[in-house]
Write a protein that holds these residues in place. Structure first.
Motif, PDB file in Angstrom:
ATOM      1  N   ILE A 159       0.855  -1.183   0.000  1.00 55.80           N
ATOM      2  CA  ILE A 159       0.000   0.000   0.000  1.00 55.80           C
ATOM      3  C   ILE A 159       0.888   1.228   0.000  1.00 55.80           C
ATOM      4  O   ILE A 159       2.124   1.132   0.206  1.00 55.80           O
ATOM      5  CB  ILE A 159      -0.931   0.024   1.241  1.00 55.80           C
ATOM      6  CG1 ILE A 159      -0.113   0.047   2.545  1.00 55.80           C
ATOM      7  CG2 ILE A 159      -1.899  -1.147   1.214  1.00 55.80           C
ATOM      8  CD1 ILE A 159      -0.947   0.210   3.808  1.00 55.80           C
ATOM      9  N   ARG A 180       0.851  -4.073   4.978  1.00 57.88           N
ATOM     10  CA  ARG A 180      -0.388  -4.323   4.280  1.00 57.88           C
ATOM     11  C   ARG A 180      -1.486  -3.422   4.854  1.00 57.88           C
ATOM     12  O   ARG A 180      -1.318  -2.828   5.921  1.00 57.88           O
ATOM     13  CB  ARG A 180      -0.795  -5.783   4.404  1.00 57.88           C
ATOM     14  CG  ARG A 180       0.271  -6.753   3.920  1.00 57.88           C
ATOM     15  CD  ARG A 180      -0.179  -8.214   4.148  1.00 57.88           C
ATOM     16  NE  ARG A 180       0.879  -9.164   3.792  1.00 57.88           N
ATOM     17  CZ  ARG A 180       1.083  -9.641   2.568  1.00 57.88           C
ATOM     18  NH1 ARG A 180       0.299  -9.254   1.552  1.00 57.88           N
ATOM     19  NH2 ARG A 180       2.038 -10.521   2.325  1.00 57.88           N
ATOM     20  N   ALA A 181      -2.624  -3.400   4.148  1.00 58.73           N
ATOM     21  CA  ALA A 181      -3.786  -2.662   4.637  1.00 58.73           C
ATOM     22  C   ALA A 181      -4.387  -3.391   5.827  1.00 58.73           C
ATOM     23  O   ALA A 181      -4.484  -4.621   5.841  1.00 58.73           O
ATOM     24  CB  ALA A 181      -4.814  -2.499   3.527  1.00 58.73           C
ATOM     25  N   ALA A 234      -5.960   2.854   6.860  1.00 58.27           N
ATOM     26  CA  ALA A 234      -5.653   3.873   5.857  1.00 58.27           C
ATOM     27  C   ALA A 234      -5.403   5.242   6.478  1.00 58.27           C
ATOM     28  O   ALA A 234      -4.589   6.028   5.998  1.00 58.27           O
ATOM     29  CB  ALA A 234      -6.794   3.951   4.852  1.00 58.27           C
TER      30      ALA A 234
END
Length: 276
Positions: A151, A184-185, A225
């Motif tokens: 990401i 990672r998300a 995020a």
């Protein structure tokens, strides 16, 4: 007969002239009274009053013959003064030497109490707590850990650089492969309100275990995020990939939430063997 009378008168007249003179010479006062020892005329009896004191007798004074103009009369001998009594000179007392006195007793000075023993040395400080999940948790201590991201994570570079600076070497290498750490998300993975989490896989069975006390084969970092730009959050999860648990005793990047402290965080690396 007439001559005899004339002679007697002449003698009496001469005696009348001589007696006053004799009394003056002998020091006898003008007043004279017959001695108490004069006999009472014959035929007269002394009168006495009942209760009257007996007559006092005057001691007789010795008389000495004195010749005055050819006549020898007797007068009382002058009292002879007693020889002066000479007192022997007072002898000065012989000087007496003072009795030897005992020397003054000198009290010995009070003994000072011995100084107190020195306090025991303080115990050595306990070894810094490693805060590792366990002695075998993490990657090999001298390894360079490669990192990639799936990401957009703007905070990854600063997070890796923070640990590299404290270790004094390249501990994390971003973009190198094969990757030992992947970012990672975190949506749908991290629960409990966490904004990020990590899951190292065991080098023994290739699985993740809740205690995280085992040698790591790979480590996945999950970030929501909204926090991908916060380098301290990503640095915190990279610390878990090194095998560190949460620090609760002082501020640290491994506190929750993160509170980076370069001094204490370097101590973490030193206690685990990642820094020299």
């Amino acid at each position: 007969m007439a001559r005899t009378v004339t002679r007697k008168r002449t003698a009496l007249a001469a005696l009348a002239l001589v007696l006053p003179l004799a009394f003056l010479v002998l020091g006898v006062g003008s007043e004279w009274s017959p001695p108490a020892s004069t006999r009472v005329a014959s035929g007269a009896r002394p009168t006495s009053t009942a209760g009257a004191e007996p007559p006092t007798t005057t001691p007789e004074v010795p008389k000495v013959p004195v010749e005055v103009r050819g006549l020898v009369v007797e007068r009382p001998a002058p009292p002879s003064d007693p020889p002066p009594v000479t007192e022997p000179p007072a002898s000065e007392p012989a000087p007496t030497e003072p009795a030897p006195s005992d020397p003054p007793t000198v009290e010995p000075p009070a003994a000072e109490p011995p100084p107190p023993p020195p306090p025991p040395p303080p115990p050595p400080p306990p070894p810094p707590r490693s805060y590792l999940y366990g002695p075998s948790a993490g990657f090999p201590r001298n390894a360079t850990i490669t990192v990639i991201t799936t990401i957009d994570a703007p905070g990854l570079g600063a997070a890796a650089g923070y640990w590299n600076q404290l270790a004094g070497r390249t501990l994390y290498a971003v973009g190198a492969s094969p990757a030992l750490v992947t970012v990672r998300a975190g949506e749908g993975v991290c629960g409990g309100g966490a904004v990020a989490c990590s899951a190292p896989a065991s080098a023994i069975d290739h699985l993740w275990h809740p205690d995280m006390n085992y040698p790591y084969e790979h480590c996945d970092v999950y970030v929501l995020a909204g926090w991908v730009g916060d380098w301290s959050v990503i640095a915190h999860e990279l610390g878990h990939c090194l095998g560190f648990d949460h620090v609760t005793d002082w501020p640290s990047v491994m506190s929750s939430p993160p509170q980076p402290d370069p001094v204490r965080d370097r101590d973490l690396l030193l206690s685990a063997g990642y820094a020299a």
